[in-house]
Design a protein around this motif. Structure first.
Motif, PDB file in Angstrom:
ATOM      1  N   GLY A   9       0.974  -0.918   0.355  1.00 29.06           N
ATOM      2  CA  GLY A   9      -0.243  -0.215   0.136  1.00 29.06           C
ATOM      3  C   GLY A   9       0.616   1.048   0.006  1.00 29.06           C
ATOM      4  N   VAL A  10       0.723   2.203  -0.745  1.00 24.95           N
ATOM      5  CA  VAL A  10       1.392   4.064  -0.867  1.00 24.95           C
ATOM      6  C   VAL A  10       0.603   4.448  -0.762  1.00 24.95           C
ATOM      7  N   GLY A  11       0.284   6.204  -0.305  1.00 25.94           N
ATOM      8  CA  GLY A  11      -0.123   7.238  -0.258  1.00 25.94           C
ATOM      9  C   GLY A  11       0.902   8.393  -0.170  1.00 25.94           C
ATOM     10  N   MET A  12       0.174   9.595  -0.224  1.00 32.94           N
ATOM     11  CA  MET A  12       0.944  10.703   0.142  1.00 32.94           C
ATOM     12  C   MET A  12      -0.180  12.494  -0.064  1.00 32.94           C
ATOM     13  N   THR A  13       0.592  12.786   0.109  1.00 28.47           N
ATOM     14  CA  THR A  13      -0.229  14.189  -0.028  1.00 28.47           C
ATOM     15  C   THR A  13       0.364  14.751  -1.155  1.00 28.47           C
ATOM     16  N   LYS A  14      -1.082  16.201  -1.248  1.00 33.75           N
ATOM     17  CA  LYS A  14      -0.112  17.279  -2.153  1.00 33.75           C
ATOM     18  C   LYS A  14       0.875  17.733  -2.003  1.00 33.75           C
ATOM     19  N   PHE A  15       1.714  17.755  -2.962  1.00 34.33           N
ATOM     20  CA  PHE A  15       2.943  18.436  -2.130  1.00 34.33           C
ATOM     21  C   PHE A  15       2.890  20.170  -2.497  1.00 34.33           C
ATOM     22  N   LEU A  16       2.855  21.375  -1.321  1.00 30.56           N
ATOM     23  CA  LEU A  16       2.923  22.486  -0.993  1.00 30.56           C
ATOM     24  C   LEU A  16       4.360  23.354  -1.084  1.00 30.56           C
ATOM     25  N   LYS A  17       3.931  24.343  -1.585  1.00 30.72           N
ATOM     26  CA  LYS A  17       5.059  25.893  -1.060  1.00 30.72           C
ATOM     27  C   LYS A  17       4.821  26.202   0.094  1.00 30.72           C
ATOM     28  N   PRO A  18       6.022  26.139   1.019  1.00 33.67           N
ATOM     29  CA  PRO A  18       6.445  26.268   2.321  1.00 33.67           C
ATOM     30  C   PRO A  18       5.483  27.771   2.644  1.00 33.67           C
ATOM     31  N   ASN A  19       4.657  27.723   3.657  1.00 36.31           N
ATOM     32  CA  ASN A  19       4.106  28.620   3.984  1.00 36.31           C
ATOM     33  C   ASN A  19       3.460  28.300   5.353  1.00 36.31           C
ATOM     34  N   LYS A  20       3.155  29.071   6.656  1.00 34.77           N
ATOM     35  CA  LYS A  20       2.930  28.680   7.823  1.00 34.77           C
ATOM     36  C   LYS A  20       1.885  29.053   7.682  1.00 34.77           C
ATOM     37  N   LEU A  21       0.868  28.804   7.100  1.00 37.82           N
ATOM     38  CA  LEU A  21      -0.428  28.333   6.661  1.00 37.82           C
ATOM     39  C   LEU A  21      -0.720  26.527   5.969  1.00 37.82           C
ATOM     40  N   ASN A  22       0.270  25.896   6.116  1.00 41.84           N
ATOM     41  CA  ASN A  22       0.287  24.854   5.369  1.00 41.84           C
ATOM     42  C   ASN A  22      -0.248  24.370   6.756  1.00 41.84           C
ATOM     43  N   PRO A  23      -0.760  22.770   5.904  1.00 44.07           N
ATOM     44  CA  PRO A  23      -1.358  21.706   7.488  1.00 44.07           C
ATOM     45  C   PRO A  23       0.369  21.930   8.601  1.00 44.07           C
ATOM     46  N   ASP A  24       0.569  20.694   9.908  1.00 46.09           N
ATOM     47  CA  ASP A  24       1.318  20.656   9.931  1.00 46.09           C
ATOM     48  C   ASP A  24       1.861  19.715   9.744  1.00 46.09           C
ATOM     49  N   TYR A  25       3.020  19.163  10.202  1.00 45.72           N
ATOM     50  CA  TYR A  25       3.264  17.422   9.446  1.00 45.72           C
ATOM     51  C   TYR A  25       2.622  16.772  10.015  1.00 45.72           C
ATOM     52  N   PRO A  26       2.459  16.520  10.807  1.00 39.77           N
ATOM     53  CA  PRO A  26       1.124  15.340  12.051  1.00 39.77           C
ATOM     54  C   PRO A  26       0.027  15.403  10.866  1.00 39.77           C
ATOM     55  N   ASP A  27      -0.308  16.382  10.459  1.00 45.57           N
ATOM     56  CA  ASP A  27      -1.696  15.945   9.905  1.00 45.57           C
ATOM     57  C   ASP A  27      -1.321  15.558   8.829  1.00 45.57           C
ATOM     58  N   MET A  28      -0.046  16.305   7.377  1.00 37.89           N
ATOM     59  CA  MET A  28       0.270  15.498   6.535  1.00 37.89           C
ATOM     60  C   MET A  28       0.739  14.183   6.821  1.00 37.89           C
ATOM     61  N   ALA A  29       1.639  13.738   7.871  1.00 35.63           N
ATOM     62  CA  ALA A  29       1.564  13.201   7.708  1.00 35.63           C
ATOM     63  C   ALA A  29      -0.055  11.801   7.765  1.00 35.63           C
ATOM     64  N   LYS A  30      -0.395  12.360   8.484  1.00 37.78           N
ATOM     65  CA  LYS A  30      -1.822  11.280   9.041  1.00 37.78           C
ATOM     66  C   LYS A  30      -2.280  10.962   7.700  1.00 37.78           C
ATOM     67  N   GLN A  31      -2.713  12.074   6.964  1.00 37.82           N
ATOM     68  CA  GLN A  31      -3.438  11.637   5.698  1.00 37.82           C
ATOM     69  C   GLN A  31      -2.678  11.030   4.471  1.00 37.82           C
ATOM     70  N   ALA A  32      -1.374  11.128   4.792  1.00 41.98           N
ATOM     71  CA  ALA A  32      -0.628   9.960   3.212  1.00 41.98           C
ATOM     72  C   ALA A  32      -0.655   8.645   4.269  1.00 41.98           C
TER      73      ALA A  32
END
Length: 287
Positions: A9-32
């Protein structure tokens, strides 16, 4: 006998230009991670080992990230290994399954970066790249200032052109191909196709490298789940399981610092040895 190892199984998020308003790493990790679990069709409770790779983050960030998915007491290994952080985590999971210690392991990578060129986290201690930077400066001291990463790889490009007759156009074609792929990739940070001329004429960074050939900083996460053959059969995943025949890791040999090669400073000999070891262990060759 070593266990066979499969990606289930594999999963990933959309990759975003760094910005303080982006989701934090736990949220991105959870999604993936949840996407990978859904792809495998298994619950998080089936995972018995995990490795989390990241280059920019505090110690135990892996635990913080995975606790968003579940708190089950499994070993969580944090892999901070520069550009090889993700593959180091994958190699750890592969090794655990192959050795029969793990039945099903999760390799999770995530990054929340700063804007601008790559920065080092501490200025009160030795820079982990200082030996490479010093060797590069020793071999080509008259070069103009530039961010350290494109300077190292651009210097390797200069040596490759001198040694093998390659031209800037050859390097630009790599970026041309990658930008062309991005148009059809919903997870890509930038989805713009550029002509070869646009890439070659974008602002020069160092050596043959222009701005459109250099990787941007990105926030995002990716995840892969590995399992042994018995687990694959138990969960009827044969139709989607992809076998990993072998994995190897390598670090700098002495030639990096003794052979006066800018290509070696950028990892040429290290990569060659890793590939040679892989071909030897699998019986597969480049042909």
């Amino acid at each position: 006998m070593p266990e066979r190892v499969f990606v289930i199984g594999v999963g990933m998020t959309k990759f975003l230009k760094p910005n303080k308003l982006n989701p934090d790493y736990p949220d991105m990790a959870k999604q993936a991670a949840l996407r990978a679990l859904r792809d495998a069709g298994i619950p998080y409770s089936s995972i018995d080992h995990a490795a989390c790779g990241y280059a920019y983050g505090n110690t135990a960030s892996g635990q913080r990230a995975l606790y968003e998915v579940g708190i089950t007491g499994i070993p969580v290994i944090n892999c901070n290994n520069a550009c090889a952080s993700g593959s180091t985590g994958l190699h750890y999971c592969y090794s655990m399954v192959r050795a029969g210690i793990s039945k099903c392991a999760m390799a999770l990578g995530f990054e929340k970066m700063q804007t601008g060129s790559l920065k080092f986290g501490f200025d009160d201690r030795a820079n982990p790249f200082e030996l490479l930077i010093e060797k590069r400066e020793e071999l080509s001291p008259e070069d103009p200032p530039a961010p350290f990463a494109p300077k190292i790889f651009g210097s390797a490009g200069n040596e490759h052109m001198k040694k093998y007759g390659s031209k800037p156009e050859h390097f630009a074609k790599v970026a041309y191909k990658n930008h062309k792929h991005s148009v059809n990739n919903p997870y890509a940070q930038f989805k713009v196709e550029y002509s070869l001329e646009q890439i070659e004429k974008s602002p020069k960074i160092f050596g043959p490298l222009t701005k459109l050939q250099c990787c941007p900083q990105s926030d995002g996460a990716g995840c892969a789940i590995l399992a042994n053959e018995a687990f694959v059969k138990e969960h009827k995943l044969e139709d989607q399981a992809v076998e990993i025949l072998e994995m190897t890791l390598s670090t700098d040999p002495k030639e990096t610092f003794t052979e006066n090669s800018l290509m070696n400073v950028a990892g040429y000999e290290m990569s060659r040895r890793a590939a040679e070891n892989l071909f030897k262990r699998t019986g597969v060759n480049p042909d």
